[in-house]
Design a protein around this motif. Structure first.
Motif, short mmCIF file in Angstrom:
data_model
loop_
_atom_site.label_atom_id
_atom_site.label_comp_id
_atom_site.label_asym_id
_atom_site.label_seq_id
_atom_site.Cartn_x
_atom_site.Cartn_y
_atom_site.Cartn_z
N LEU A 23 0.83 -1.20 0.00
CA LEU A 23 0.00 0.00 0.00
C LEU A 23 0.87 1.26 0.00
O LEU A 23 0.57 2.24 -0.70
CB LEU A 23 -0.92 0.01 1.22
N SER A 24 1.96 1.23 0.74
CA SER A 24 2.86 2.38 0.78
C SER A 24 3.52 2.60 -0.59
O SER A 24 3.71 3.75 -1.02
CB SER A 24 3.93 2.20 1.86
N ILE A 25 3.85 1.50 -1.29
CA ILE A 25 4.45 1.61 -2.63
C ILE A 25 3.43 2.16 -3.61
O ILE A 25 3.76 3.00 -4.48
CB ILE A 25 4.99 0.25 -3.10
N ILE A 26 2.19 1.71 -3.51
CA ILE A 26 1.13 2.21 -4.40
C ILE A 26 0.92 3.71 -4.19
O ILE A 26 0.79 4.47 -5.15
CB ILE A 26 -0.19 1.44 -4.16
N PHE A 27 0.90 4.13 -2.93
CA PHE A 27 0.72 5.55 -2.63
C PHE A 27 1.89 6.38 -3.19
O PHE A 27 1.68 7.50 -3.69
CB PHE A 27 0.58 5.78 -1.12
N LEU A 28 3.10 5.84 -3.12
CA LEU A 28 4.24 6.54 -3.71
C LEU A 28 4.07 6.64 -5.22
O LEU A 28 4.33 7.69 -5.82
CB LEU A 28 5.54 5.81 -3.38
N GLY A 29 3.60 5.56 -5.84
CA GLY A 29 3.36 5.56 -7.28
C GLY A 29 2.32 6.59 -7.69
O GLY A 29 2.48 7.29 -8.71
N ILE A 30 1.26 6.73 -6.90
CA ILE A 30 0.23 7.73 -7.19
C ILE A 30 0.80 9.13 -7.06
O ILE A 30 0.52 10.01 -7.88
CB ILE A 30 -0.98 7.55 -6.26
N ALA A 31 1.62 9.34 -6.03
CA ALA A 31 2.26 10.65 -5.85
C ALA A 31 3.11 11.00 -7.07
O ALA A 31 3.07 12.13 -7.57
CB ALA A 31 3.12 10.65 -4.59
N LEU A 32 3.87 10.02 -7.56
CA LEU A 32 4.71 10.26 -8.74
C LEU A 32 3.85 10.55 -9.97
O LEU A 32 4.20 11.42 -10.78
CB LEU A 32 5.61 9.06 -8.99
N GLY A 33 2.74 9.81 -10.10
CA GLY A 33 1.85 10.04 -11.23
C GLY A 33 1.27 11.45 -11.22
O GLY A 33 1.19 12.11 -12.26
N LEU A 34 0.89 11.91 -10.04
CA LEU A 34 0.38 13.28 -9.93
C LEU A 34 1.48 14.29 -10.23
O LEU A 34 1.25 15.32 -10.88
CB LEU A 34 -0.17 13.52 -8.52
N GLY A 35 2.70 14.00 -9.76
CA GLY A 35 3.82 14.89 -10.01
C GLY A 35 4.13 15.05 -11.48
O GLY A 35 4.48 16.13 -11.95
#
Length: 296
Positions: free
Chosen positions: A82-94
């Motif tokens: 879940l923490s990795i997925i949240f990081l991935g979403i942050a990068l996608g937004l960035g």
């Protein structure tokens, strides 16, 4: 797979205490854009910080209170993913802003992983972890937010009008950070983590933080008065007054009975008071500095 315990360990509401850095950057950015504002805010406070919280919780496996969780549930493997997925979403937004802002988010994510991962575990090293945590949650995040809000890239780290106020946020965090560790000495020592607060001891932690709080006040006074912003200077003093009063009151009781007053509740109230006061101040400073209210 993603149980309720995993979601709790993300500690999304805890991001509130890091919002002053974002609002300070917002107050100084020259290129305001509503879409970028939302993208930066969501990527940082809803995804990047929770990702870091969850990742650290997974490897720490705390059994006693941690920031934002009085009784942390037992961590499960799903928390890691879940923490990795949240990081991935942050990068996608960035990436919706530019690749350089996304790369900054990625660097922050890597540093937060190094903080707790057993292969590196910066948390084991008192002064290194203190320095890096304050630097990245403060100056690096300030520069990162400024870059995202303004659609800039890594060049912001070479701009003195960006890194100087960013460094002020680190000074503020270097003062408060050891206080967040002061009630976790037993669990940290059990894991072999030599946090700065553990190294300084209870009395030393409060004395150390008091010096950095004084330095914070002096440097922010220099910054605001240097910009001929007397109102901001007095506003900052007003915001810090309840924080310092609480800190001094807490220190007084700790000297009387450290066992009774070094606990989760006192630390969290310190966070709540400082978070609320500084968020209010920097939101006001954003409105005042940009004169955005005059548009309406």
């Amino acid at each position: 797979m993603f149980t309720s315990s995993s979601w709790k360990h993300l500690r999304i509401p805890f991001s509130f205490f890091l919002m002053p850095v974002f609002f300070f950057a917002l107050a100084l950015t020259p290129n305001h854009n509503p879409e970028r504002l939302l993208l930066v805010f969501f990527s940082l406070h809803l995804f990047l910080y929770p990702s870091s919280n969850g990742y650290n919780s997974y490897f720490d496996k705390d059994e006693k209170s941690i920031g934002g969780l009085r009784n942390p549930p037992k961590v499960q493997k799903g928390l890691y993913y879940l923490s990795i997925i949240f990081l991935g979403i942050a990068l996608g937004l960035g990436l919706q802003i530019n690749w350089q802002f996304a790369s900054m988010l990625f660097v922050y994510g890597l540093i937060s992983m190094a903080y707790s991962h057993p292969m590196i575990r910066l948390k084991k090293y008192a002064y290194i972890s203190w320095l890096i945590a304050g630097l990245f949650q403060g100056a690096f995040t300030f520069n990162m937010a400024y870059a995202g809000l303004s659609d800039f890239g890594w060049e912001v780290f070479g701009m003195s009008h960006v890194w100087i106020p960013g460094l002020l946020t680190s000074v503020m965090l270097w003062g408060s950070y050891p206080l967040t560790q002061v009630y976790q000495h037993e669990e940290d020592s059990k894991r072999g983590d030599q946090t700065l607060s553990l190294k300084l001891g209870v009395q030393g932690t409060f004395l150390f933080s008091s010096i950095w709080f004084l330095l914070t006040g002096v440097l922010f006074a220099w910054y605001f008065l240097g910009r001929n912003q007397e109102a901001a200077f007095f506003g900052f003093l007003m915001a810090m007054t309840p924080v310092i009063l609480y800190f001094l009151t807490w220190f007084y009781f700790v000297q009387k009975d450290p066992v009774k007053y070094i606990n989760y509740d006192w630390v969290m109230w310190m966070n709540r008071i400082s978070g609320l006061a500084l968020n209010i101040f920097f939101i006001w400073y954003f409105l005042e500095n940009t004169q955005i209210l005059q548009v309406f």
